[in-house]
Write a protein that holds these residues in place. Structure first.
Motif, short mmCIF file in Angstrom:
data_model
loop_
_atom_site.label_atom_id
_atom_site.label_comp_id
_atom_site.label_asym_id
_atom_site.label_seq_id
_atom_site.Cartn_x
_atom_site.Cartn_y
_atom_site.Cartn_z
N ASP A 155 -27.46 38.95 70.24
CA ASP A 155 -27.43 37.26 70.31
C ASP A 155 -28.22 36.75 71.78
O ASP A 155 -29.07 36.35 71.34
CB ASP A 155 -26.03 36.42 70.22
N PRO A 156 -27.78 37.66 72.86
CA PRO A 156 -28.95 37.42 73.60
C PRO A 156 -30.10 37.23 73.77
O PRO A 156 -30.95 37.04 73.96
CB PRO A 156 -27.98 38.20 74.96
N ARG A 157 -30.61 38.40 73.58
CA ARG A 157 -31.31 38.86 72.54
C ARG A 157 -32.57 38.54 72.01
O ARG A 157 -33.70 37.77 72.17
CB ARG A 157 -31.55 40.39 72.22
N LYS A 159 -32.16 35.05 71.51
CA LYS A 159 -31.81 33.94 71.53
C LYS A 159 -33.87 33.98 72.93
O LYS A 159 -34.23 33.06 73.17
CB LYS A 159 -30.65 33.34 73.46
N ILE A 160 -33.63 35.09 73.76
CA ILE A 160 -35.14 35.04 73.94
C ILE A 160 -35.92 35.15 73.16
O ILE A 160 -37.15 34.58 73.29
CB ILE A 160 -34.69 36.34 75.24
N HIS A 161 -35.64 35.91 71.78
CA HIS A 161 -36.89 35.92 70.96
C HIS A 161 -37.39 34.17 70.65
O HIS A 161 -38.20 33.87 70.53
CB HIS A 161 -36.85 36.63 70.01
N ALA A 162 -36.04 34.12 70.63
CA ALA A 162 -36.45 32.21 69.94
C ALA A 162 -36.96 31.70 71.09
O ALA A 162 -38.23 30.45 70.31
CB ALA A 162 -35.01 31.71 69.26
N GLU A 163 -36.63 32.24 71.56
CA GLU A 163 -37.87 30.97 72.95
C GLU A 163 -39.01 31.66 73.17
O GLU A 163 -39.81 30.28 73.31
CB GLU A 163 -36.44 31.75 74.64
N GLU A 166 -40.61 29.70 70.16
CA GLU A 166 -40.32 28.21 70.27
C GLU A 166 -41.67 27.81 71.82
O GLU A 166 -42.55 27.25 71.49
CB GLU A 166 -39.11 27.43 71.19
N TRP A 196 -33.58 33.92 59.27
CA TRP A 196 -33.30 33.90 60.58
C TRP A 196 -32.27 32.61 60.47
O TRP A 196 -31.30 32.13 60.97
CB TRP A 196 -34.33 33.85 61.58
N GLU A 202 -28.82 29.12 64.55
CA GLU A 202 -29.17 27.45 65.65
C GLU A 202 -29.41 27.86 66.83
O GLU A 202 -30.45 26.60 67.62
CB GLU A 202 -27.65 28.03 66.45
N VAL A 203 -30.32 28.50 67.16
CA VAL A 203 -30.88 29.00 68.88
C VAL A 203 -32.25 28.21 67.98
O VAL A 203 -33.60 28.50 69.06
CB VAL A 203 -31.07 30.51 69.12
#
Length: 239
Positions: A155-157, A159-163, A166, A196, A202-203
């Motif tokens: 999940d932390p990784r 989140k970085i990819h989603a950011e 985006e 995804w 959600e991220v």
């Protein structure tokens, strides 16, 4: 005056491209690409088994038994990235090309989709499936273990990819490489983002969600849904 030649001598049968299409799979990318390029093709459908794996019939065209696969004359080609590049090169007619300013972005996201992003999404799915397949008395323990592993490692990784995605989409107009039409980057990225989102994205940010909505609204994408049949990751537009 020359006599008319027999039809068989003047009109040769042009081999039709065949897409070996597995429901709810990466092969949806290929249908969308072909619809955008307006390339004639035939769909041969395969249905997932009760345990959501590909049916054994696929091994007749791909020894690995996975989809997508295309048949073009005597050629059988697997791997969606290879298929996307092959179709654009052979049938694109100059379309699906990034502008000069977007060539590096196109190159990057075309390969990033399956090399970096999709392995994490597959791992997250596997972590969800393993407890479901285990004996019932082990499921609570395995659920706890794999949920913890996913929360701490994946999940932390993600989140970085989603950011990163985006941020990139906030800099371009419509597509990953900029420009006025989808390129290989879009054909490769869309399935990753759909999967995804379907499995709890959600991220994913508002630009990413808006991007998926734009792609899904495209007439060519809707035609691909019609031809492909069952697809859990996008909806057909209401009449």
């Amino acid at each position: 005056m020359a006599s008319a030649a027999p039809v068989a001598e003047t009109a040769q049968e042009v081999p039709k491209l065949i897409v070996h299409h597995l429901n709810n799979s990466r092969s949806q990318r290929i249908l969308w690409l072909l619809e955008e390029l307006e390339v004639p093709y035939e769909v041969k459908k395969y249905q997932r088994t009760s345990d959501q794996t590909a049916p054994p019939e696929l091994k007749a065209v791909n020894p690995l038994g996975t989809a997508p696969v295309i048949t073009d004359g005597s050629l059988n080609l697997a791997e969606s990235g290879a298929i996307v590049e092959y179709i654009i090169q052979k049938y694109g007619g100059g379309r699906a090309q990034p502008p000069e300013s977007g060539k590096i972005d196109n190159l990057y996201f075309t390969h990033y989709a399956e090399a970096s992003l999709m392995p994490m999404l597959v791992n997250k799915l596997i972590f969800r499936i393993i407890p479901q397949k285990a004996p019932f008395f082990l499921r609570p323990v395995l659920n706890s273990v794999f949920n913890t592993v996913s929360a701490k490692l994946l999940d932390p990784r993600l989140k970085i990819h989603a950011e990163m995605i985006e941020k990139h989409l906030s800099k371009v107009d419509q597509f990953f490489a900029g420009g006025n039409e989808p390129t290989s980057a879009d054909y490769m990225m869309i399935f990753c983002l759909e999967a995804w989102s379907n499995r709890g994205g959600e991220v994913l940010g508002p630009k990413t969600k808006a991007y998926m909505e734009r792609i899904h609204a495209r007439p060519a994408y809707q035609r691909a849904l019609e031809k492909g049949g069952e697809y859990a990751y996008a909806k057909k537009a209401s009449a």
